[in-house]
Design a protein around this motif. Structure first.
Motif, PDB file in Angstrom:
ATOM      1  N   GLN A 122       0.836  -1.219   0.000  1.00 46.95           N
ATOM      2  CA  GLN A 122       0.000   0.000   0.000  1.00 46.95           C
ATOM      3  C   GLN A 122       0.873   1.273   0.000  1.00 46.95           C
ATOM      4  O   GLN A 122       0.359   2.385  -0.129  1.00 46.95           O
ATOM      5  N   LYS A 125       1.694   8.097  -1.284  1.00 45.72           N
ATOM      6  CA  LYS A 125       1.287   7.118  -0.249  1.00 45.72           C
ATOM      7  C   LYS A 125       2.496   6.779   0.620  1.00 45.72           C
ATOM      8  O   LYS A 125       3.224   5.816   0.342  1.00 45.72           O
ATOM      9  N   PHE A 132       0.643   4.013   5.915  1.00 42.14           N
ATOM     10  CA  PHE A 132      -0.430   3.013   5.871  1.00 42.14           C
ATOM     11  C   PHE A 132      -0.576   2.452   7.280  1.00 42.14           C
ATOM     12  O   PHE A 132       0.410   1.958   7.865  1.00 42.14           O
ATOM     13  N   ASN A 154      -4.917  11.325   8.101  1.00 43.22           N
ATOM     14  CA  ASN A 154      -4.076  10.842   7.013  1.00 43.22           C
ATOM     15  C   ASN A 154      -2.644  11.309   7.322  1.00 43.22           C
ATOM     16  O   ASN A 154      -2.287  12.470   7.132  1.00 43.22           O
TER      17      ASN A 154
END
Ligand SMILES: Cc1cc2nc3c(=O)[nH]c(=O)nc-3n(C[C@H](O)[C@H](O)[C@H](O)COP(=O)(O)OP(=O)(O)OC[C@H]3O[C@@H](n4cnc5c(N)ncnc54)[C@H](O)[C@@H]3O)c2cc1C
Length: 418
Positions: free
Chosen positions: A165, A277, A280, A325
């Motif tokens: 991820q 990204k 995670f 986030n």
């Protein structure tokens, strides 16, 4: 019974050690590095800007590890004979003793932090917010658990690669450097000057650099070049040729008894921009692992230190139960440090232009334009850049139209060079 840590940081270099200094002293923290000891080798020239020095100074005696404060930059054209020097009244960057600096960053950690070296991160499995990590080294396998995992393990991050991820860096320069005892002879203040060689065809990708340093109280210099990753096989041979040319041209000189460098290293520099990204669940990437590195200037120490500091606050909030986030919040926090993320975006534009240039004549044409603006050239670098002055605004002037036309024509021709 597996040992349990609140936070495990993979990578004992600029980003990982900065983070370890900033996590709450009540946390049980483990820093892991594959090297024999922290600072046994450091794959960096170690130039830091004034603001990076200030960021370090807030938690560490950085000045003890500065060998040369730098006031000037000397840009040398592809023929090695023409050069210009741009100088500031104050020092604008600092050459550090990289190995001593990283070693001291590790040695000065507080008692809540354990550093394991000679152990490499291998894999992770996460269940119910607890990660079980396998480390390997010297024939040993160790299993440890943690509630938060940080990948501070550089551009080719094993942590990023092990969690699908997360994004991984895809575009790299290969930087190769040697550190010599000897003298630099070019210009009026060699001990305060860094040199950038725009030799174009000789080393497409970046160019060459020469930075003064001090080795055991003796004058020395760091000489290096960077190539696009696909051409990295040439780097060592090209550096030998580069060194030969600088000796022939009397830009550097070596004492008679110095036949080889004190040490040399090569490593990859991520230049694809900041990754999206980078978090995670209970895992976060920082430093080069997250792409916090200038795509054009290849400067990543500032991003490593700032991401190390800012991530400490976010990890504390996460471990207190707050959810957000992490990757996005970290980028926002980093950008509060003089728009560092915006700086990385602009760096990608410079990288794009630089990569279009293929022939010496094109580098020479650019040199001719920038030479005219040499008094303001330093405004384009490092912290001065934070003021959002742009190089294009300095050179896009009516008086430079003939030179700009020539430069654009050469760029056009370079388009057909394979
Ligand atoms: C030749 C060269 C010159 C440079 N010069 C400058 C400069 O002058 N100024 C500047 O600002 N930036 C410079 N940079 C960039 C800068 O060095 C990096 O941005 C910076 O070192 C990144 O710090 P980091 O802590 O994120 O990662 P790194 O410094 O790359 O450290 C990663 C650490 O993780 C460890 N590690 C990796 N994988 C594992 C694993 N699986 N298990 C355990 N440990 C692991 C490594 O041993 C290493 O110690 C240069 C880079 C190069 C290659």
């Amino acid at each position: 019974m597996q040992e349990k840590f609140d936070v495990i940081i993979i990578g004992a270099s600029f980003s990982g050690l900065t983070l370890a200094h900033h996590l709450p002293k009540t946390y049980k923290v483990l820093v892991v590095d594959a090297k024999p000891f922290a600072g046994s080798s450091v794959e960096s020239t170690g130039l830091i800007t004034t603001h990076t020095r200030e960021e370090f100074a807030s938690f560490f005696d950085i000045d003890a590890y500065i060998t040369n404060p730098i006031s000037s930059i000397c840009v040398v054209s592809p023929n090695y004979d023409d050069y210009f020097i741009s100088k500031t009244d104050d020092y604008w960057i600092y050459q550090t003793d990289t190995k001593a600096l990283v070693r001291a960053l590790a040695e000065k950690l507080s008692d809540n932090v354990t550093v394991w070296t000679g152990m490499a991160y291998d894999s992770v499995e996460t269940h119910d917010g607890v990660s079980t990590i396998q480390l390997k080294g010297g024939g040993d396998v160790k299993i440890v658990t943690t509630t938060f995992l940080v990948g501070a393990d550089g551009g080719h991050s094993s942590v990023a690669e092990s969690i699908h991820q997360l994004d991984t860096n895809g575009t790299f320069l290969f930087g190769y450097e040697e550190v010599w005892i000897g003298d630099v002879l070019l210009g009026p203040l060699p001990a305060e000057t860094i040199y950038h060689f725009w030799f174009g065809e000789f080393s497409l990708g970046y160019g060459g650099w020469l930075s003064p340093t001090t080795i055991d109280s003796k004058p020395g210099f760091r000489i290096g070049l960077a190539k696009l990753k696909k051409d990295r096989g040439d780097a060592k041979k090209l550096l030998a040729q580069f060194m030969e040319t600088l000796t022939e041209k009397k830009i550097v000189s070596l004492p008679a008894d110095v036949l080889k460098p004190e040490y040399r290293f090569g490593s990859f520099i991520p230049i694809g921009g900041v990754l999206k990204k980078t978090s995670f669940e209970n895992t976060l990437l920082i430093g080069d692992a997250a792409g916090y590195c200038g795509a054009f200037a290849a400067d990543g120490i500032k991003g490593s230190v700032i991401s190390g500091k800012e991530s400490a606050l976010l990890i504390e909030r996460y471990l207190n139960g707050e959810r957000c986030n992490l990757a996005k919040t970290l980028r926002e926090k980093i950008n509060e440090h003089r728009w560092l993320i915006d700086y990385y975006t602009r760096q990608q534009r410079y990288r794009w232009i630089w990569d279009r240039m293929k022939k010496d004549r094109t580098f020479r044409a650019m040199y001719n334009i920038i030479n005219e603006e040499r008094a303001h050239f330093l405004d384009q670098f490092c912290d001065n850049k934070d003021r959002r002055k742009s190089l294009s605004r300095s050179v896009l002037k009516i008086k430079y139209i003939p030179k700009l036309v020539i430069y654009s024509w050469y760029i056009f021709l370079d388009f057909f060079v394979r």
